[in-house]
Design an enzyme around this catalytic site. Structure first.
Site, PDB file in Angstrom:
ATOM      1  N   ASP A  95     -44.375 -91.461 -33.419  1.00 64.53           N
ATOM      2  CA  ASP A  95     -45.691 -91.874 -33.940  1.00 64.53           C
ATOM      3  C   ASP A  95     -45.558 -93.145 -34.749  1.00 64.53           C
ATOM      4  O   ASP A  95     -45.354 -93.101 -35.951  1.00 64.53           O
ATOM      5  CB  ASP A  95     -46.283 -90.739 -34.792  1.00 64.53           C
ATOM      6  N   GLU A 131     -53.272 -98.024 -37.814  1.00 60.64           N
ATOM      7  CA  GLU A 131     -53.940 -96.871 -37.227  1.00 60.64           C
ATOM      8  C   GLU A 131     -53.964 -95.690 -38.183  1.00 60.64           C
ATOM      9  O   GLU A 131     -54.942 -94.963 -38.276  1.00 60.64           O
ATOM     10  CB  GLU A 131     -53.232 -96.462 -35.920  1.00 60.64           C
ATOM     11  N   HIS A 138     -45.637 -86.985 -38.570  1.00 65.67           N
ATOM     12  CA  HIS A 138     -45.906 -87.324 -39.984  1.00 65.67           C
ATOM     13  C   HIS A 138     -44.890 -86.715 -40.943  1.00 65.67           C
ATOM     14  O   HIS A 138     -45.220 -86.469 -42.103  1.00 65.67           O
ATOM     15  CB  HIS A 138     -47.325 -86.899 -40.393  1.00 65.67           C
ATOM     16  N   ASP A 179     -50.532 -92.857 -27.966  1.00 63.30           N
ATOM     17  CA  ASP A 179     -50.325 -92.444 -29.355  1.00 63.30           C
ATOM     18  C   ASP A 179     -50.204 -90.926 -29.459  1.00 63.30           C
ATOM     19  O   ASP A 179     -50.731 -90.309 -30.370  1.00 63.30           O
ATOM     20  CB  ASP A 179     -51.463 -92.976 -30.245  1.00 63.30           C
TER      21      ASP A 179
END
Lengths: 480, 480
Positions: free
Chosen positions: B313, B347, B447, B375
C-alpha cells in the site's frame, strides 16, 4: 488505501454491516452471512438449496474454522515428519486423536512399511577455485541420496538437459560433478508446469550422471525464486550422491565456471538409508445414510520433508481434509454416501501410503465414486482439476456457478494427486480430483527450510477446506 | 509434492521444456513462451492477434519484469513516505527519475499542497485496573489525530456501532474513552467488503465520540487477523485523539472490561498536524499515434503510511503503473491513444493529488477514455472492477477470454479507485477501473509495521503489472 465514501457505498455494507456483526458476536450456531447470495430465510421444513448449503459451509469455515489451529499444532508441536521418523509417528497419533475428537463414525489406521532415509548432521558444499579460500554455498542432500563417505572433491561440468549430458564425451564427465542447471521456465503462468518442466533433473540427475561415471549430481533448486534456500525432494536411487544448490549458489557456480572451467567443488553429505519402518495412513469415516458402500475420499499427506515444518506441503492438505468432514457435520449435513478423510503416509519419497490405500480398496472390493487430494499448498482457492471422462468432467463443471461466489470455480481437466492416483487402476473411481489453489508463492518455500506455519494465511486455508467440503457435499448428494 | 510421472505427463512439459528453456537462457529479445495459447509463428508483416500481443506482454513481465527491483528500491532505500515528509519528496524524485530512465515521451510533475501530519516519537497505551501494575498494549495514533497533551487517563466504554453510542446516557460517555470494537465480518468472502463494513469506526469514531464529551476514541484495528499490530489510517479531524488498538489488545481490553467495568486506560500520543507542504504527482506519458488527445491513465499512490515501507500500500501500484507502460513499449506496441502513468500524492490522508490531477484535466479540457488504479496490493491478479455504464462494462467484459490464461478474467461492476475518482465529475471518462487482485492477505498488513517488501511475491507483482498493461493495450487499440 483509505476509506472513501464511494468504497463504503460501492460495497453496500456501510449500513448492512451491523446486523451481520451482531451475529458474529453472538456466535450463533449456524448463521448465513449478510453476503449470502441466496440466504433468504427458508421455511423450516423446506430443503435448503445447494447455494444456501454451500454458504453455510463457508460461514462455518470462516467464522469457526479449526484448520488453522490444527495446523499450528501439527507444525509447531510436531514439525518436520519424514517417513520413518519419530515425528511421523507422532503425526499419526495426532491425526488419529484429532479425528476422534471430531467424532467421525470410525477412525482407524492402515499399516504400511515406509522408507527411512536420514539426512545426517553434516551437509556442506564449497566452490574451490585456484585461490586458497573456498566459497561455502547452501546445499542439501536430495531425499534418498547416498552419503559422500567423507569429503568428495572434483571438477564440475554444467549441463541443462539429459541430451546435453549424453552428447558430452566421457572424459568431460568421468570423475566429475554433473551440475544440472536448467532453470524454471518463468514465462509459464502455472508454477506447477514450470516445476514439471525442470524436476526431471532432480529426480533422475544422479542416476543419469552415474551411468556416465560422474562422482555426484548437483542440481539447481526447483524454484523461480533467487535466494539462498536449497530445495530438497526425492530422487531415484543412484550409486552416487545427489544434492541441491540454492538458486543463488547455482547462478554463482555457473558464473565462476565460465571464468574458470577447472574449478573444483567439495561436497560432504552424511545421509543414509536405514531399514524400512512400520507406519500408517490415518483414516476417518462418516458413514453414508443412503449409499454407505459408495465412498468419497478426501486427503492430504501426513509426511513432510525434514528441513522445516511441512506447513504448505502438506500439513495444509491434512487439516483441510479433516476439516472438510467436520464442516459438513457442523452444518447439519447427513451425507448420502460414505466420506473418508485420509492422511496418507509417505507421499514424498515412496507413495507407499497411497499405494496401500488403493490395494486395500481393491482387496475389500470397495466402490469409490471420487477422490479429492489437496497437495498444492493452502493458498486461496481457484477450483479443481479432474482426471475423469468427458461426461463426468462436464457434470462436475456444471457446478461451477455454485463455486463462483468463492472464486473456486475453475473446474478443468488436470492432475488428481499422487496419493489418490493408485485408486485409478485399483477401483476405477469416476474421478480423481486435485484441489487447485493459487500457487504463485508455492515454489518459493516448497521442500525448503521456509515451509513454516507463518507462511499460511488463516482465511486462505479455511476457504480451501470449505471449497473441498462444498464439492464433497455435491458429490455425496448427486453422485457421479 | 513430488514429481510423479503422471504430473510430468499431465503438464505435457516433460519433452516440451527444453526448447522453452533454451529461449530463456538466450534471453531472446521478445519470445513467446511454450505455453502461449496462440503463439504459432506469424508472417512478419501480419498483424499479431490480441492473444499473441497479450502473451508477449506477460512474457516480458515474467522474464524481464522490472517492477520487483523498482519496488525493492522504493521500499528499501526510501521506505515510509507520508505526505509532507522528506521521504515523500525523495519518492517524487525517484518516480520522476525512474520514468525518465524508462524513456517515456514526457515526464513531469504536478504541484499540489498536501497535509503534513507527524506521529511524534511517543505512542503509549496501558490498561490500568485496580491492581498496581498496568498492562501495556500496542496502540498507534490514527492519521490526523491530535495529540493527548501528556498522559490521558480515563474510564472506558465499549460500543460496537454509532447507534449503540447514541443510545448511551451522557454520564456513560462523558469524560471517558469510547472504545469502538466491532470486528470485521469474517464471513464475507471479500476482505475489502469487511473493511468497508467496519472502517466507519476508524474514520468517524473520534468525531462521534467528541460530540458526546468523550476524551478520546480507541478503535479496534481494521483486520481479521488476531495479532499485535495496530493499524493506522486516516480519521476525520476531531477535537479529541483517536488511536488504534491491535486486535489482540482490543480483545483483551474487552475481556477485562467485562470483569471490571471501572478499569481505566492511559493513552499518550505526541502527534501533531503541521502546516501544509508543497508536493507533487509524478506523471509519465507515451503519446498516442492516432488519437493523441484521448488519454488513458494508469496509477497508484506514491505516499504511504509512516509505520512501515508502504510496500503493498501502495508501492506495488506505483511500480506496476510505470511497468505497464514499459511493458507495452518493450513489446513493440505503439499506442493509438495517449497513455499516462501517474504516481498520485496523498491518497492516504487527503487525496489532494487525485483531486488536483482531475482539476487540471478539466482545466486543460482533456478527453479521458478510461483510468485504471492499482491500490489493493500486489497480489495474484483476479481481474478488474468497473465504474461504467452497462454498455461500456459489457464491452470490456467481452475481453475476459483474453485474460483467462492469466486468471485475470473477473471483469465486473465495482469500485474504480480513490485517486482516479475525481476524474468522474471533472472529465467524465467512460470507465474508472480498479485493478483487482487476490486480497485475502491484504488486511493482515494494511497500514501496519508489517507492510514491507518481503511480503511481496515477485511473480504475483509482475503478473499484476502485465494484466494492467494488457487492459491498456486493448483500451488503446479499441477505445471505449
Amino acid at each position: 488505501m483509505r476509506p472513501s465514501l464511494s468504497l463504503l457505498l460501492a460495497t453496500g455494507l456501510l449500513l448492512a454491516a451491523a446486523p451481520g456483526q451482531a451475529q458474529v458476536r453472538k456466535k450463533a450456531k449456524t448463521k448465513a452471512s449478510t453476503a449470502a447470495p441466496a440466504a433468504a430465510p427458508q421455511a423450516a421444513a423446506a430443503p435448503v438449496s445447494d447455494s444456501v448449503a454451500l454458504r453455510k459451509i463457508f460461514d462455518e469455515a470462516l467464522l469457526r474454522g479449526e484448520s488453522y489451529d490444527n495446523l499450528r499444532y501439527l507444525t509447531g508441536n510436531i514439525g518436520a515428519r519424514l517417513s520413518g521418523s519419530p515425528q511421523a509417528q507422532m503425526a499419526v497419533e495426532w491425526g488419529k486423536a484429532t479425528m476422534e475428537k471430531a467424532k467421525f463414525d470410525r477412525v482407524y489406521l492402515q499399516e504400511v512399511m515406509v522408507p527411512h532415509w536420514v539426512r545426517g548432521s553434516k551437509e556442506r558444499g564449497e566452490i574451490v577455485g585456484n585461490k586458497d579460500k573456498g566459497i561455502k554455498v547452501p546445499v542439501c542432500a536430495l531425499g534418498g541420496s547416498v552419503g559422500t563417505g567423507g569429503k568428495l572433491k572434483a571438477g564440475v561440468v554444467e549441463v541443462h538437459s539429459f541430451d546435453e549430458l549424453k552428447n558430452l564425451p566421457d572424459a568431460a564427465v568421468k570423475g566429475k560433478f554433473v551440475f544440472f542447471n536448467r532453470p524454471f521456465n518463468d514465462a509459464l503462468i502455472e508454477p506447477g508446469a514450470a516445476y514439471g518442466g525442470a524436476v526431471e533433473q532432480r529426480a533422475l540427475g544422479a542416476a543419469e550422471a552415474a551411468k556416465r561415471g560422474a562422482v555426484a549430481a548437483l542440481v539447481r533448486s526447483m524454484t523461480s525464486a533467487r535466494d539462498d534456500n536449497p530445495h530438497t525432494g526425492t530422487m531415484r536411487p543412484a550409486t552416487i550422491p545427489g544434492a541441491a544448490l540454492s538458486t543463488n549458489a547455482a547462478d554463482q557456480l555457473s558464473q565462476l565456471l565460465k571464468a574458470n572451467p577447472d574449478l573444483q567443488f567439495e561436497l560432504e553429505l552424511e545421509c543414509v538409508t536405514l531399514p524400512d519402518e512400520k507406519s500408517y495412513n490415518v483414516v476417518g469415516e462418516i458413514r453414508g445414510s443412503k449409499y454407505p458402500n459408495e465412498i468419497i475420499t478426501v486427503g492430504g499427506h501426513l509426511d513432510s520433508w525434514d528441513l522445516a515444518q511441512g506447513a504448505h506441503d502438506d500439513g495444509t492438505g491434512c487439516v483441510q481434509s479433516m476439516e472438510a468432514l467436520r464442516l459438513l457435520r457442523a452444518t447439519g449435513f447427513r451425507p448420502e454416501r460414505t466420506l473418508r478423510a485420509v492422511l496418507f503416509m509417505n507421499e514424498e519419497n515412496g507413495a507407499r501410503g497411497g499405494t496401500e490405500y488403493a490395494r486395500l480398496a481393491a482387496e475389500n472390493k470397495e466402490t469409490h465414486v471420487a477422490a479429492i487430494e489437496s497437495d498444492g499448498g493452502g493458498f486461496t482457492p481457484r477450483g479443481f482439476t479432474l482426471e475423469a471422462d468427458a461426461a463426468t468432467l462436464a457434470k462436475v463443471a456444471k457446478w461451477a456457478p455454485l463455486f463462483r461466489p468463492y472464486h473456486a470455480d475453475e473446474i478443468t481437466a488436470g492432475h488428481g494427486g499422487t496419493d489418490i492416483g493408485p485408486l485409478k487402476e485399483a477401483v476405477h473411481p469416476k474421478a480423481l480430483i486435485g484441489y487447485k489453489c493459487d500457487s504463485q508463492r508455492y515454489f518459493d518455500i516448497h521442500h525448503t527450510a521456509a515451509d513454516t506455519f507463518d507462511k499460511v494465511n488463516r482465511r486462505e486455508l479455511e476457504l480451501g477446506g470449505a471449497s473441498m467440503a462444498a464439492l464433497i457435499y455435491l458429490l455425496s448428494k448427486y453422485g457421479l
